[in-house]
Scaffold this motif. Sequence first.
Motif, PDB file in Angstrom:
ATOM      1  N   ILE A  47       0.841  -1.207   0.000  1.00 27.79           N
ATOM      2  CA  ILE A  47       0.000   0.000   0.000  1.00 27.79           C
ATOM      3  C   ILE A  47       0.872   1.251   0.000  1.00 27.79           C
ATOM      4  N   LEU A  48       1.851   1.280   0.870  1.00 28.44           N
ATOM      5  CA  LEU A  48       2.728   2.448   0.927  1.00 28.44           C
ATOM      6  C   LEU A  48       3.467   2.640  -0.395  1.00 28.44           C
ATOM      7  N   GLY A  49       3.927   1.549  -0.983  1.00 26.32           N
ATOM      8  CA  GLY A  49       4.632   1.635  -2.257  1.00 26.32           C
ATOM      9  C   GLY A  49       3.761   2.170  -3.380  1.00 26.32           C
ATOM     10  N   LEU A  50       2.520   1.714  -3.426  1.00 25.81           N
ATOM     11  CA  LEU A  50       1.604   2.189  -4.472  1.00 25.81           C
ATOM     12  C   LEU A  50       1.241   3.657  -4.265  1.00 25.81           C
ATOM     13  N   ILE A  51       0.932   4.018  -3.041  1.00 21.84           N
ATOM     14  CA  ILE A  51       0.524   5.403  -2.764  1.00 21.84           C
ATOM     15  C   ILE A  51       1.712   6.355  -2.941  1.00 21.84           C
ATOM     16  N   ALA A  52       2.942   5.828  -2.810  1.00 26.43           N
ATOM     17  CA  ALA A  52       4.116   6.667  -3.059  1.00 26.43           C
ATOM     18  C   ALA A  52       4.158   7.108  -4.525  1.00 26.43           C
ATOM     19  N   GLU A  53       3.583   6.283  -5.406  1.00 26.50           N
ATOM     20  CA  GLU A  53       3.561   6.618  -6.832  1.00 26.50           C
ATOM     21  C   GLU A  53       2.512   7.682  -7.137  1.00 26.50           C
ATOM     22  N   LYS A  54       1.349   7.542  -6.504  1.00 25.38           N
ATOM     23  CA  LYS A  54       0.274   8.526  -6.683  1.00 25.38           C
ATOM     24  C   LYS A  54      -0.807   8.268  -5.653  1.00 25.38           C
ATOM     25  N   PRO A  55      -1.558   9.289  -5.269  1.00 22.01           N
ATOM     26  CA  PRO A  55      -2.668   9.073  -4.336  1.00 22.01           C
ATOM     27  C   PRO A  55      -3.690   8.101  -4.942  1.00 22.01           C
ATOM     28  N   MET A  56      -4.247   7.260  -4.102  1.00 23.15           N
ATOM     29  CA  MET A  56      -5.204   6.247  -4.565  1.00 23.15           C
ATOM     30  C   MET A  56      -6.291   6.029  -3.527  1.00 23.15           C
ATOM     31  N   HIS A  57      -7.425   5.516  -4.003  1.00 25.09           N
ATOM     32  CA  HIS A  57      -8.464   5.048  -3.084  1.00 25.09           C
ATOM     33  C   HIS A  57      -8.361   3.535  -2.979  1.00 25.09           C
ATOM     34  N   GLY A  58      -9.065   2.964  -2.024  1.00 28.99           N
ATOM     35  CA  GLY A  58      -8.941   1.537  -1.725  1.00 28.99           C
ATOM     36  C   GLY A  58      -9.164   0.622  -2.905  1.00 28.99           C
ATOM     37  N   TYR A  59     -10.192   0.882  -3.687  1.00 27.12           N
ATOM     38  CA  TYR A  59     -10.486   0.002  -4.817  1.00 27.12           C
ATOM     39  C   TYR A  59      -9.354   0.049  -5.840  1.00 27.12           C
ATOM     40  N   GLN A  60      -8.780   1.237  -6.060  1.00 30.68           N
ATOM     41  CA  GLN A  60      -7.640   1.341  -6.981  1.00 30.68           C
ATOM     42  C   GLN A  60      -6.478   0.478  -6.486  1.00 30.68           C
ATOM     43  N   ILE A  61      -6.246   0.497  -5.190  1.00 26.73           N
ATOM     44  CA  ILE A  61      -5.156  -0.295  -4.611  1.00 26.73           C
ATOM     45  C   ILE A  61      -5.403  -1.781  -4.852  1.00 26.73           C
ATOM     46  N   LEU A  62      -6.622  -2.241  -4.596  1.00 24.01           N
ATOM     47  CA  LEU A  62      -6.960  -3.647  -4.826  1.00 24.01           C
ATOM     48  C   LEU A  62      -6.706  -4.037  -6.278  1.00 24.01           C
ATOM     49  N   GLN A  63      -7.161  -3.205  -7.206  1.00 29.26           N
ATOM     50  CA  GLN A  63      -6.986  -3.511  -8.620  1.00 29.26           C
ATOM     51  C   GLN A  63      -5.519  -3.470  -9.028  1.00 29.26           C
ATOM     52  N   GLU A  64      -4.791  -2.509  -8.531  1.00 28.50           N
ATOM     53  CA  GLU A  64      -3.378  -2.353  -8.888  1.00 28.50           C
ATOM     54  C   GLU A  64      -2.550  -3.540  -8.385  1.00 28.50           C
ATOM     55  N   TYR A  78      -8.617  -2.352   3.480  1.00 27.07           N
ATOM     56  CA  TYR A  78      -9.248  -1.180   4.089  1.00 27.07           C
ATOM     57  C   TYR A  78      -8.845  -0.970   5.554  1.00 27.07           C
ATOM     58  N   PRO A  79      -8.804  -2.006   6.378  1.00 26.59           N
ATOM     59  CA  PRO A  79      -8.325  -1.787   7.747  1.00 26.59           C
ATOM     60  C   PRO A  79      -6.849  -1.355   7.789  1.00 26.59           C
ATOM     61  N   THR A  80      -6.057  -1.865   6.836  1.00 26.07           N
ATOM     62  CA  THR A  80      -4.649  -1.465   6.786  1.00 26.07           C
ATOM     63  C   THR A  80      -4.525   0.006   6.423  1.00 26.07           C
ATOM     64  N   LEU A  81      -5.349   0.471   5.502  1.00 26.33           N
ATOM     65  CA  LEU A  81      -5.349   1.898   5.167  1.00 26.33           C
ATOM     66  C   LEU A  81      -5.660   2.735   6.411  1.00 26.33           C
ATOM     67  N   GLN A  82      -6.666   2.309   7.160  1.00 24.81           N
ATOM     68  CA  GLN A  82      -7.032   3.040   8.379  1.00 24.81           C
ATOM     69  C   GLN A  82      -5.887   3.015   9.388  1.00 24.81           C
ATOM     70  N   LEU A  83      -5.255   1.854   9.542  1.00 19.84           N
ATOM     71  CA  LEU A  83      -4.136   1.720  10.469  1.00 19.84           C
ATOM     72  C   LEU A  83      -2.987   2.648  10.070  1.00 19.84           C
ATOM     73  N   LEU A  84      -2.657   2.657   8.777  1.00 16.20           N
ATOM     74  CA  LEU A  84      -1.567   3.512   8.306  1.00 16.20           C
ATOM     75  C   LEU A  84      -1.899   4.995   8.493  1.00 16.20           C
ATOM     76  N   GLU A  85      -3.171   5.322   8.355  1.00 23.46           N
ATOM     77  CA  GLU A  85      -3.589   6.696   8.602  1.00 23.46           C
ATOM     78  C   GLU A  85      -3.482   7.013  10.101  1.00 23.46           C
ATOM     79  N   ASP A  86      -3.914   6.082  10.934  1.00 26.29           N
ATOM     80  CA  ASP A  86      -3.818   6.268  12.383  1.00 26.29           C
ATOM     81  C   ASP A  86      -2.363   6.411  12.842  1.00 26.29           C
ATOM     82  N   GLN A  87      -1.453   5.729  12.141  1.00 19.96           N
ATOM     83  CA  GLN A  87      -0.032   5.802  12.479  1.00 19.96           C
ATOM     84  C   GLN A  87       0.629   7.070  11.938  1.00 19.96           C
TER      85      GLN A  87
END
Length: 178
Positions: free
Chosen positions: A44-61, A78-87
């Motif tokens: 997730i971090l690697g993909l979002i480093a390339e460009k901002p994404m929403h959850g469904y985009q991450i799943l597809q990518e 989705y829970p991992t996204l929330q966790l990374l945001e919380d962190q």
Amino acid sequence: MFDCEHSGKPQPRFHPPFPPPWGANLGPLGGNPRARRGDVQTAILGLIAEKPMHGYQILQELAERSGGVWKPSPGSVYPTLQLLEDQGLLTSEQAGGKRVFSLTDEGRAKVAEQSGEAPWDEFASEIERLSPSREAITGLMVATSQVLHAGSPEQVRKMVEVLGETRKSIYRILAEDE
């Protein structure tokens, strides 16, 4: 599946009497292999480093980049996204009715620390390495199912004997010195 011919007359469609050893999240023989702890976060971090994404985009990518081999469930992404945001590694904002995630400065630092092969590449490499084994196991299962379906009691008995010897031979491989 396929229709099989036996004694010149069509038989019912083939249905194995047991589930295959691979399936959703069942590991190294295919299907959807299980991720190690942290792989989903790293990906997730690697993909979002390339460009901002929403959850469904991450799943597809992730599915696309792994050649369809690795498809983390929404229940892990989705829970991992929330966790990374919380962190404090991600931030999110609503855009077009979707929650789009971006890296924070801390998230960019975390990505910079990561090294090695991307998780989706690791899964694709592992499946490629195991492909001949998977094909052999699939062939064995199909043959076994055919004997169970169309074989006589004597043929089934012989098959069970051969499978027992095959199992022992495979364990002998593990016992050999390298």
